[in-house]
Scaffold this motif. Structure first.
Motif, short mmCIF file in Angstrom:
data_model
loop_
_atom_site.label_atom_id
_atom_site.label_comp_id
_atom_site.label_asym_id
_atom_site.label_seq_id
_atom_site.Cartn_x
_atom_site.Cartn_y
_atom_site.Cartn_z
N LEU A 244 0.89 -1.36 -0.02
CA LEU A 244 -0.04 0.07 -0.01
C LEU A 244 1.03 1.31 0.04
O LEU A 244 0.50 2.22 -0.68
CB LEU A 244 -0.89 0.05 1.26
N ASN A 245 1.84 1.35 0.61
CA ASN A 245 3.03 2.36 0.58
C ASN A 245 3.66 2.55 -0.80
O ASN A 245 3.51 3.83 -1.11
CB ASN A 245 4.03 2.17 1.72
N GLN B 299 2.07 1.62 -3.53
CA GLN B 299 1.25 2.27 -4.48
C GLN B 299 0.79 3.76 -4.10
O GLN B 299 0.56 4.41 -5.11
CB GLN B 299 -0.25 1.26 -4.18
N THR B 300 0.91 3.98 -3.11
CA THR B 300 0.47 5.50 -2.58
C THR B 300 1.65 6.36 -3.24
O THR B 300 1.30 7.54 -3.80
CB THR B 300 0.65 5.70 -1.05
N LYS B 301 2.99 6.14 -2.93
CA LYS B 301 4.18 6.84 -3.52
C LYS B 301 4.21 6.82 -4.91
O LYS B 301 4.47 7.81 -5.56
CB LYS B 301 5.29 6.06 -3.03
N LYS C 88 1.31 6.80 -6.66
CA LYS C 88 0.24 7.42 -6.92
C LYS C 88 -0.75 6.37 -7.94
O LYS C 88 -1.21 6.95 -8.94
CB LYS C 88 0.36 8.61 -8.03
N SER D 43 -5.75 6.82 -5.53
CA SER D 43 -5.91 7.96 -4.86
C SER D 43 -5.77 7.64 -3.42
O SER D 43 -6.18 6.53 -2.94
CB SER D 43 -7.08 8.74 -4.88
N ASN D 44 -5.35 8.75 -2.58
CA ASN D 44 -5.41 8.72 -1.07
C ASN D 44 -6.56 8.27 -0.67
O ASN D 44 -6.62 7.58 0.65
CB ASN D 44 -4.66 9.91 -0.34
N GLU D 45 -7.67 9.07 -1.15
CA GLU D 45 -8.81 8.64 -0.63
C GLU D 45 -9.29 7.03 -0.71
O GLU D 45 -10.22 6.75 0.26
CB GLU D 45 -9.81 9.40 -1.48
N LEU E 165 -6.81 4.84 -0.64
CA LEU E 165 -5.74 3.83 0.10
C LEU E 165 -5.78 4.00 1.63
O LEU E 165 -5.45 3.27 2.31
CB LEU E 165 -4.48 3.86 -0.56
N THR E 166 -6.21 5.44 1.88
CA THR E 166 -6.01 5.69 3.29
C THR E 166 -6.83 5.02 4.26
O THR E 166 -6.32 4.32 5.53
CB THR E 166 -6.61 7.25 3.28
N LYS F 84 -4.99 1.58 4.60
CA LYS F 84 -3.60 1.57 5.32
C LYS F 84 -3.93 1.79 6.88
O LYS F 84 -3.36 0.88 7.31
CB LYS F 84 -3.03 2.97 4.74
#
Length: 118
Positions: free
Chosen positions: A80-81, A83-85, A87, A90-92, A94-95, A98
């Motif tokens: 997940l980290n 995928q976040t880095k 992009k 969206s953070n919406e 994945l947050t 996580k």
């Protein structure tokens, strides 16, 4: 996610199911596809292995199986980290995953410590 936040089996299953639903549509990139498939495998593995914990006969066996669940959850965390880095989502999206992943990791660590202390 599960309404009963205290049933670990349900939470692990809900975590895996949420990931499956999020990645129901095939990602558009090679990296997205690779990471999605790996995340589905590791999240499902943590839930499935927890079923083995419930059937374990000894504390040593429970701890070993809980460590497998923990390993898979930590793999989810790294995935997940990444995928976040990158992009990829969206953070919406994945947050919440996580956050739940981090809570599940803390629960597993606590369960292992509690069994060791008995």
């Amino acid at each position: 996610m599960s309404e009963n936040k205290f049933d670990l089996s349900d939470r692990l299953e809900d975590f895996a199911a949420t990931i499956i639903l999020l990645y129901d549509k095939k990602p558009l990139s090679y990296a997205g596809d690779y990471l999605a498939k790996q995340l589905i495998r590791s999240s499902c593995s943590s839930a499935l292995n927890y079923g083995e914990v419930l059937g374990a006969g000894t504390d040593k066996d429970k701890i070993n199986k809980l460590r497998i669940c923990l390993k898979e959850l930590r793999e989810c965390h790294r995935n997940l980290n990444i995928q976040t880095k990158a992009k990829l989502f969206s953070n919406e999206n994945l947050t919440p995953l996580k956050d739940e992943n981090e809570q599940l990791i803390r629960i597993m660590v606590t369960r292992i410590k509690n069994i060791k202390q008995t």
